[in-house]
Design an enzyme around this catalytic site. Structure first.
Site, short mmCIF file in Angstrom:
data_model
loop_
_atom_site.label_atom_id
_atom_site.label_comp_id
_atom_site.label_asym_id
_atom_site.label_seq_id
_atom_site.Cartn_x
_atom_site.Cartn_y
_atom_site.Cartn_z
N HIS A 253 0.64 -1.23 0.21
CA HIS A 253 -0.04 0.13 -0.29
C HIS A 253 0.80 1.23 0.89
CE1 HIS A 253 1.00 -0.21 4.68
NE2 HIS A 253 0.84 0.91 3.87
C1 UD1 Z 1 -1.70 5.12 6.43
C2 UD1 Z 1 -0.13 5.53 6.92
C3 UD1 Z 1 0.64 4.52 7.25
C4 UD1 Z 1 -0.57 3.62 6.88
C5 UD1 Z 1 -1.85 2.85 6.65
C6 UD1 Z 1 -2.36 1.90 6.54
C7 UD1 Z 1 -0.27 8.16 6.96
C8 UD1 Z 1 0.78 8.99 6.14
N1 UD1 Z 1 -0.26 6.89 6.16
O1 UD1 Z 1 -1.90 5.19 5.25
O2 UD1 Z 1 1.67 4.87 7.38
O3 UD1 Z 1 0.92 2.27 6.61
O4 UD1 Z 1 -2.40 4.57 6.89
O5 UD1 Z 1 -3.25 1.14 5.92
O6 UD1 Z 1 -1.15 9.28 7.92
N2 UD1 Z 1 -8.73 4.88 2.18
C9 UD1 Z 1 -10.58 4.37 1.99
N3 UD1 Z 1 -11.00 4.01 2.70
C10 UD1 Z 1 -10.39 4.86 3.62
C11 UD1 Z 1 -8.88 5.35 4.10
C12 UD1 Z 1 -8.60 5.43 2.98
O7 UD1 Z 1 -10.93 4.58 0.64
O8 UD1 Z 1 -11.39 3.85 5.27
C13 UD1 Z 1 -8.48 5.50 0.41
C14 UD1 Z 1 -8.22 7.27 0.35
O9 UD1 Z 1 -8.97 6.76 -1.78
C15 UD1 Z 1 -7.04 7.70 0.29
C16 UD1 Z 1 -5.98 6.27 0.38
O10 UD1 Z 1 -6.62 5.35 0.48
O11 UD1 Z 1 -6.84 8.47 -0.43
C17 UD1 Z 1 -5.11 6.66 1.16
O12 UD1 Z 1 -5.54 7.07 2.49
P1 UD1 Z 1 -4.86 7.69 3.99
O13 UD1 Z 1 -5.63 8.26 4.99
O14 UD1 Z 1 -4.22 9.02 2.79
O15 UD1 Z 1 -3.48 7.09 3.69
P2 UD1 Z 1 -2.98 5.48 3.66
O16 UD1 Z 1 -2.49 4.94 2.40
O17 UD1 Z 1 -4.17 4.93 3.94
#
Ligand code: UD1
Length: 366
Positions: free
Chosen positions: A201
């Site tokens: 991821h």
């Molecule tokens: C975040 C953490 C990372 C951790 C990971 C675990 C930061 C910088 N990164 O990354 O360290 O390893 O979580 O999962 O804080 N999204 C959904 N549903 C959700 C959450 C996210 O669809 O419930 C999608 C959204 O489109 C979002 C993307 O996933 O833009 C990324 O989510 P984000 O919280 O920005 O970072 P992660 O890649 O999940």
């Protein structure tokens, strides 16, 4: 004493759960749980609260997704009034996600003490958003709870006073130790070992589409030998949407939705090898004695390499293929579950949260 915990993203939940539990066992402690809403899907959040038996959050800031600046800023402005209203003696933040650094910054500006659980880890790679979050959170925190001795060394090297540093062990392993027996009930009947387990991821892997395509082709190739189980993070799912990763009748590549904690733990425990870019999974496989190939150039968890379970394969597709084949060839007939040895990493013993609770009580109210 009033302790406020801040969680936001999936890897925070298994770290906060044992600390909430250890503090609930103490008298004279009041606890507040704040969810920033960084992760909001049921599969990324709610299901973990249920399985980890965490209390419902007292409030949810519902910050959701966005750029790093947007997400961090949303936590900053939504969390400040909560601290002002609830007046905690101390705030605990977990890990290295955007919610962690934002909450720590709010508290330090308001003069509220901060404890950082999982302090001191360093990849020395500042292109990684989590590394920036770690460096800043540690500088802002009053109490630094480290999972392993390398964390203490990193902090001392950065000039942190030793009186702020507490080597307590790994709270994520506390959760694993507690729930490992229960996870057995969540084994998939339809999945025969041996199989390969995959999670990817990190932006460095999944936002680089040509590289992601290469990774996927490699997984498809490996799946000609063994079933490959790949629970897909929402970020990765978006990137994969336009790719047709596999074809051919011999391919056994299972792309699944994100899994709950117990089902994923059961999958890890019985995997022949895990291919990942996660931080926590490097640690969990170390505890379980399962070989792990980490698709990153560096790790903030060097102890997993020292223990011999984890290998960095970087961005070298040939190395990934060779390392995977080596592990599969070396694989003994005994499964990891049968040969589970006591973990050799000091203080990864299921009691880290108890140690944190003791230190917090000693620190006392504001
Ligand atoms: C975040 C953490 C990372 C951790 C990971 C675990 C930061 C910088 N990164 O990354 O360290 O390893 O979580 O999962 O804080 N999204 C959904 N549903 C959700 C959450 C996210 O669809 O419930 C999608 C959204 O489109 C979002 C993307 O996933 O833009 C990324 O989510 P984000 O919280 O920005 O970072 P992660 O890649 O999940």
């Amino acid at each position: 004493m009033h302790i406020l915990h801040v969680v936001g993203a999936r890897p925070n939940f298994m770290k906060a759960a044992p600390v909430l539990r250890a503090l609930a066992a103490q008298s004279g402690v009041r606890q507040t749980l704040v969810h920033t809403g960084q992760h909001y899907d049921r599969a990324m959040s709610d299901v973990f609260f249920q399985e980890l038996e965490m209390p419902e959050p007292d409030c949810n800031l519902e910050v959701g997704s966005g750029s790093h600046a947007q997400q961090t800023a949303a936590v900053l402005s939504a969390f400040e009034p909560v601290v002002l209203e609830r007046k905690p003696d101390l705030v605990l933040v977990y890990g290295d996600v955007n919610s962690t650094v934002a909450a720590a910054l709010v508290c330090s500006k308001l003069g509220v003490r901060v404890g950082h659980v999982e302090a001191g880890l360093r990849s020395r790679d500042r292109t990684m958003p989590e590394e920036i979050n770690r460096l800043l959170t540690d500088q802002l925190s009053d109490l630094l709870f480290t999972p392993s001795a390398d964390g203490d060394e990193n902090l001392l090297r950065e000039g942190v006073d030793s009186s702020r540093i507490h080597l307590v062990g790994n709270v994520m392993i506390d959760t694993l130790v507690r729930l490992l027996p229960r996870s057995e009930q969540h084994r998939r009947d339809d999945l025969a070992a041996p199989y390969i387990l995959v999670t990817l991821h990190r932006p460095s892997n999944v936002d680089d589409l040509p590289w992601l395509r290469e990774l996927l082709a490699t997984l498809a190739d490996l799946s000609r030998q063994l079933t490959v189980v790949f629970p897909v993070h929402p970020r990765t799912r978006q990137r994969l949407a336009d790719m047709t990763p596999h074809s051919g009748s011999h391919v056994r590549l299972q792309l699944l939705d994100p899994l709950p904690y117990l089902a994923f733990l059961a999958l890890q425990r019985h995997a022949a090898v895990v291919i990942t870019d996660s931080g926590g999974i490097q640690e969990e496989t170390t505890f379980l004695g399962v070989p792990c190939l980490t698709v990153r150039e560096n790790t903030e968890r060097p102890v997993t390499i020292a223990m011999g379970t984890n290998q960095l394969v970087g961005r070298d597709i040939k190395l990934l293929r060779t390392a995977a084949n080596d592990v599969l060839n070396r694989r003994s007939e005994t499964s990891a579950s049968e040969s589970l040895m006591p973990c050799q990493v000091p203080l990864w013993d299921g009691r880290a949260a108890e140690r944190i609770a003791k230190i917090l009580l000693r620190a006392g109210p504001a």
